[in-house]
Write a protein that holds these residues in place. Structure first.
Motif, PDB file in Angstrom:
ATOM      1  N   ALA A  85       0.830  -1.205   0.000  1.00 31.29           N
ATOM      2  CA  ALA A  85       0.000   0.000   0.000  1.00 31.29           C
ATOM      3  C   ALA A  85       0.865   1.256   0.000  1.00 31.29           C
ATOM      4  O   ALA A  85       0.587   2.229  -0.701  1.00 31.29           O
ATOM      5  CB  ALA A  85      -0.929  -0.008   1.213  1.00 31.29           C
ATOM      6  N   TRP A  86       1.923   1.238   0.790  1.00 29.85           N
ATOM      7  CA  TRP A  86       2.849   2.378   0.875  1.00 29.85           C
ATOM      8  C   TRP A  86       3.501   2.649  -0.481  1.00 29.85           C
ATOM      9  O   TRP A  86       3.554   3.783  -0.952  1.00 29.85           O
ATOM     10  CB  TRP A  86       3.903   2.067   1.929  1.00 29.85           C
ATOM     11  N   ASP A  87       3.972   1.597  -1.115  1.00 25.14           N
ATOM     12  CA  ASP A  87       4.629   1.746  -2.421  1.00 25.14           C
ATOM     13  C   ASP A  87       3.647   2.224  -3.484  1.00 25.14           C
ATOM     14  O   ASP A  87       3.959   3.112  -4.288  1.00 25.14           O
ATOM     15  CB  ASP A  87       5.255   0.414  -2.862  1.00 25.14           C
ATOM     16  N   ASP A  88       2.451   1.634  -3.494  1.00 24.09           N
ATOM     17  CA  ASP A  88       1.443   2.014  -4.483  1.00 24.09           C
ATOM     18  C   ASP A  88       1.069   3.480  -4.358  1.00 24.09           C
ATOM     19  O   ASP A  88       0.902   4.191  -5.351  1.00 24.09           O
ATOM     20  CB  ASP A  88       0.174   1.160  -4.314  1.00 24.09           C
ATOM     21  N   TYR A  89       0.927   3.928  -3.116  1.00 26.29           N
ATOM     22  CA  TYR A  89       0.493   5.300  -2.899  1.00 26.29           C
ATOM     23  C   TYR A  89       1.488   6.319  -3.444  1.00 26.29           C
ATOM     24  O   TYR A  89       1.110   7.359  -3.969  1.00 26.29           O
ATOM     25  CB  TYR A  89       0.278   5.566  -1.410  1.00 26.29           C
ATOM     26  N   GLY A  97       8.652   6.301  -2.282  1.00 25.88           N
ATOM     27  CA  GLY A  97       8.251   5.401  -1.205  1.00 25.88           C
ATOM     28  C   GLY A  97       9.137   4.167  -1.207  1.00 25.88           C
ATOM     29  O   GLY A  97       9.396   3.594  -2.265  1.00 25.88           O
ATOM     30  N   ALA A  98       9.617   3.776  -0.043  1.00 22.63           N
ATOM     31  CA  ALA A  98      10.455   2.584   0.073  1.00 22.63           C
ATOM     32  C   ALA A  98      10.258   2.007   1.473  1.00 22.63           C
ATOM     33  O   ALA A  98       9.512   2.555   2.291  1.00 22.63           O
ATOM     34  CB  ALA A  98      11.923   2.930  -0.171  1.00 22.63           C
ATOM     35  N   SER A  99      10.920   0.895   1.741  1.00 18.39           N
ATOM     36  CA  SER A  99      10.837   0.283   3.064  1.00 18.39           C
ATOM     37  C   SER A  99      12.093  -0.543   3.296  1.00 18.39           C
ATOM     38  O   SER A  99      12.829  -0.856   2.359  1.00 18.39           O
ATOM     39  CB  SER A  99       9.596  -0.607   3.176  1.00 18.39           C
ATOM     40  N   MET A 100      12.324  -0.882   4.554  1.00 16.02           N
ATOM     41  CA  MET A 100      13.475  -1.717   4.891  1.00 16.02           C
ATOM     42  C   MET A 100      13.165  -2.501   6.161  1.00 16.02           C
ATOM     43  O   MET A 100      12.284  -2.125   6.943  1.00 16.02           O
ATOM     44  CB  MET A 100      14.736  -0.859   5.066  1.00 16.02           C
ATOM     45  N   LYS A 101      13.885  -3.596   6.358  1.00 16.67           N
ATOM     46  CA  LYS A 101      13.720  -4.398   7.561  1.00 16.67           C
ATOM     47  C   LYS A 101      14.335  -3.674   8.755  1.00 16.67           C
ATOM     48  O   LYS A 101      15.304  -2.918   8.621  1.00 16.67           O
ATOM     49  CB  LYS A 101      14.375  -5.769   7.386  1.00 16.67           C
ATOM     50  N   SER A 102      13.802  -3.926   9.932  1.00 20.06           N
ATOM     51  CA  SER A 102      14.272  -3.251  11.143  1.00 20.06           C
ATOM     52  C   SER A 102      15.746  -3.496  11.393  1.00 20.06           C
ATOM     53  O   SER A 102      16.482  -2.595  11.820  1.00 20.06           O
ATOM     54  CB  SER A 102      13.469  -3.733  12.352  1.00 20.06           C
ATOM     55  N   LYS A 103      16.211  -4.716  11.118  1.00 19.98           N
ATOM     56  CA  LYS A 103      17.617  -5.044  11.349  1.00 19.98           C
ATOM     57  C   LYS A 103      18.532  -4.145  10.521  1.00 19.98           C
ATOM     58  O   LYS A 103      19.571  -3.678  10.998  1.00 19.98           O
ATOM     59  CB  LYS A 103      17.856  -6.515  11.011  1.00 19.98           C
ATOM     60  N   LEU A 104      18.141  -3.900   9.277  1.00 18.38           N
ATOM     61  CA  LEU A 104      18.944  -3.033   8.417  1.00 18.38           C
ATOM     62  C   LEU A 104      18.910  -1.589   8.894  1.00 18.38           C
ATOM     63  O   LEU A 104      19.913  -0.881   8.839  1.00 18.38           O
ATOM     64  CB  LEU A 104      18.455  -3.129   6.971  1.00 18.38           C
ATOM     65  N   TYR A 105      17.747  -1.158   9.372  1.00 17.89           N
ATOM     66  CA  TYR A 105      17.656   0.211   9.889  1.00 17.89           C
ATOM     67  C   TYR A 105      18.564   0.386  11.103  1.00 17.89           C
ATOM     68  O   TYR A 105      19.243   1.409  11.246  1.00 17.89           O
ATOM     69  CB  TYR A 105      16.220   0.568  10.261  1.00 17.89           C
ATOM     70  N   HIS A 106      18.583  -0.617  11.979  1.00 15.84           N
ATOM     71  CA  HIS A 106      19.437  -0.522  13.171  1.00 15.84           C
ATOM     72  C   HIS A 106      20.915  -0.487  12.781  1.00 15.84           C
ATOM     73  O   HIS A 106      21.711   0.196  13.417  1.00 15.84           O
ATOM     74  CB  HIS A 106      19.161  -1.694  14.115  1.00 15.84           C
ATOM     75  N   LEU A 107      21.266  -1.219  11.725  1.00 17.82           N
ATOM     76  CA  LEU A 107      22.640  -1.178  11.233  1.00 17.82           C
ATOM     77  C   LEU A 107      22.954   0.207  10.668  1.00 17.82           C
ATOM     78  O   LEU A 107      24.032   0.758  10.913  1.00 17.82           O
ATOM     79  CB  LEU A 107      22.840  -2.249  10.155  1.00 17.82           C
ATOM     80  N   LEU A 108      22.022   0.768   9.917  1.00 18.73           N
ATOM     81  CA  LEU A 108      22.177   2.124   9.390  1.00 18.73           C
ATOM     82  C   LEU A 108      22.336   3.120  10.534  1.00 18.73           C
ATOM     83  O   LEU A 108      23.179   4.022  10.486  1.00 18.73           O
ATOM     84  CB  LEU A 108      20.961   2.477   8.534  1.00 18.73           C
ATOM     85  N   TYR A 159      16.989  17.338  -1.595  1.00 16.04           N
ATOM     86  CA  TYR A 159      16.230  16.100  -1.400  1.00 16.04           C
ATOM     87  C   TYR A 159      16.322  15.693   0.067  1.00 16.04           C
ATOM     88  O   TYR A 159      17.391  15.763   0.670  1.00 16.04           O
ATOM     89  CB  TYR A 159      16.860  15.035  -2.293  1.00 16.04           C
ATOM     90  N   THR A 160      15.200  15.360   0.669  1.00 18.43           N
ATOM     91  CA  THR A 160      15.196  14.912   2.061  1.00 18.43           C
ATOM     92  C   THR A 160      14.522  13.552   2.160  1.00 18.43           C
ATOM     93  O   THR A 160      13.586  13.242   1.417  1.00 18.43           O
ATOM     94  CB  THR A 160      14.441  15.910   2.967  1.00 18.43           C
ATOM     95  N   VAL A 161      14.996  12.743   3.086  1.00 19.32           N
ATOM     96  CA  VAL A 161      14.466  11.393   3.280  1.00 19.32           C
ATOM     97  C   VAL A 161      14.140  11.207   4.755  1.00 19.32           C
ATOM     98  O   VAL A 161      14.917  11.615   5.627  1.00 19.32           O
ATOM     99  CB  VAL A 161      15.496  10.328   2.835  1.00 19.32           C
ATOM    100  N   THR A 162      12.996  10.614   5.039  1.00 21.00           N
ATOM    101  CA  THR A 162      12.585  10.337   6.412  1.00 21.00           C
ATOM    102  C   THR A 162      12.311   8.847   6.575  1.00 21.00           C
ATOM    103  O   THR A 162      11.646   8.238   5.734  1.00 21.00           O
ATOM    104  CB  THR A 162      11.321  11.131   6.792  1.00 21.00           C
ATOM    105  N   HIS A 163      12.812   8.263   7.661  1.00 24.37           N
ATOM    106  CA  HIS A 163      12.566   6.860   7.991  1.00 24.37           C
ATOM    107  C   HIS A 163      11.550   6.830   9.139  1.00 24.37           C
ATOM    108  O   HIS A 163      11.763   7.475  10.171  1.00 24.37           O
ATOM    109  CB  HIS A 163      13.851   6.172   8.434  1.00 24.37           C
ATOM    110  N   ASP A 172       8.369  -5.513  11.885  1.00 24.93           N
ATOM    111  CA  ASP A 172       9.737  -5.640  11.369  1.00 24.93           C
ATOM    112  C   ASP A 172       9.909  -4.821  10.088  1.00 24.93           C
ATOM    113  O   ASP A 172      10.589  -5.230   9.158  1.00 24.93           O
ATOM    114  CB  ASP A 172      10.067  -7.120  11.105  1.00 24.93           C
ATOM    115  N   THR A 173       9.280  -3.646  10.066  1.00 23.88           N
ATOM    116  CA  THR A 173       9.273  -2.821   8.853  1.00 23.88           C
ATOM    117  C   THR A 173       9.485  -1.352   9.195  1.00 23.88           C
ATOM    118  O   THR A 173       8.831  -0.816  10.093  1.00 23.88           O
ATOM    119  CB  THR A 173       7.926  -2.968   8.110  1.00 23.88           C
ATOM    120  N   VAL A 174      10.400  -0.730   8.485  1.00 26.55           N
ATOM    121  CA  VAL A 174      10.602   0.712   8.582  1.00 26.55           C
ATOM    122  C   VAL A 174      10.200   1.311   7.240  1.00 26.55           C
ATOM    123  O   VAL A 174      10.735   0.926   6.199  1.00 26.55           O
ATOM    124  CB  VAL A 174      12.077   1.054   8.903  1.00 26.55           C
ATOM    125  N   LEU A 175       9.228   2.203   7.266  1.00 24.16           N
ATOM    126  CA  LEU A 175       8.769   2.855   6.040  1.00 24.16           C
ATOM    127  C   LEU A 175       9.674   4.053   5.742  1.00 24.16           C
ATOM    128  O   LEU A 175      10.102   4.756   6.661  1.00 24.16           O
ATOM    129  CB  LEU A 175       7.320   3.311   6.191  1.00 24.16           C
TER     130      LEU A 175
END
Length: 235
Positions: A85-89, A97-108, A159-163, A172-175
């Motif tokens: 739904a997030w990607d479609d919107y 619009g993108a997403s990532m797993k929580s583990k990857l966000y914590h690594l970031l 350009y700005t990006v928000t997680h 287990d999802t970060v939008l």
């Protein structure tokens, strides 16, 4: 293939642009980044240093997740359907619009805590332009390197990006949402590519060594290594 969902949970206000306030004397508080002696600074690196990038702006005011989607309804969706739904919107709306797993966000999060800055070449036509980025999670901000070299702390973010971490524990999802501030400087396709490339340099172990070198061993950093990592000609 995910079924296409009604997007009623997504609020129409999301189509509005991210507001970037006019320059002020306040701004982002960022830690000091490494500086080089003027005589040792590569010609492409800002001689003024880069410890106060975006400090000429009051804190950016991205949209809260609740202003983009109905958080309560979203709680009832599976992670897969939420991401679909997030990607479609965001398709065709001037936002990324993108997403990532929580583990990857914590690594970031872990890696960007000590390595907040990097430079990324963006291919255009028969050459490339170089973007300068700062990571201060949950945000990333990008501007043109040449713009930063010319204007210093008054350089405007392109350009700005928000997680968004509201569903990090439960799904287990970060939008992730990207907003192109200056469409004359960056297309949606370039913005998408820039986000993917930025994430890759922080999340890929081999590429991250270049980020570390840029922040911690600046005198040993070679921009051609970034070009080679992206299979771009060194020209």
């Amino acid at each position: 293939m995910w079924r296409r969902l009604p997007l009623r949970l997504l609020r129409s206000a999301a189509a509005g642009p991210l507001r970037i306030p006019a320059p002020s004397r306040g701004g982002w508080s960022v830690p000091t980044a490494p500086r080089l002696p003027a005589e040792a600074t590569p010609s492409w690196l800002p001689r003024r240093g880069y410890s106060q990038f975006a400090s000429g702006f009051t804190p950016l005011e991205p949209k809260t997740l609740g202003s983009i989607l109905d958080v309560e309804r979203a709680k009832g969706l599976s992670p897969e359907h939420l991401v679909a739904a997030w990607d479609d919107y965001h398709l065709g709306r001037g936002h990324i619009g993108a997403s990532m797993k929580s583990k990857l966000y914590h690594l970031l999060e872990q890696r960007s805590a000590t390595c907040r800055y990097f430079v990324i070449p963006l291919w255009r036509g028969s050459g490339y332009t170089t973007m300068f980025m700062q990571v201060q999670l949950p945000h990333m901000i990008f501007t043109g390197l040449e713009d930063y070299k010319a204007r210093g702390t008054q350089a405007s973010p392109y350009y700005t990006v928000t997680h968004y971490t509201e569903f990090a524990e439960t799904k287990d999802t970060v939008l992730v949402r990207g907003d192109v501030v200056f469409t004359s400087k960056l297309t949606d396709l370039e913005a998408k590519c820039l986000l993917e490339t930025a994430h890759s340099f922080y999340l890929n172990d081999v590429r991250y060594k270049l980020v570390e070198r840029f922040n911690k061993e600046t005198q040993d950093f070679e921009f051609k290594d970034v070009l080679q990592a992206l299979d771009m000609p060194t020209m």
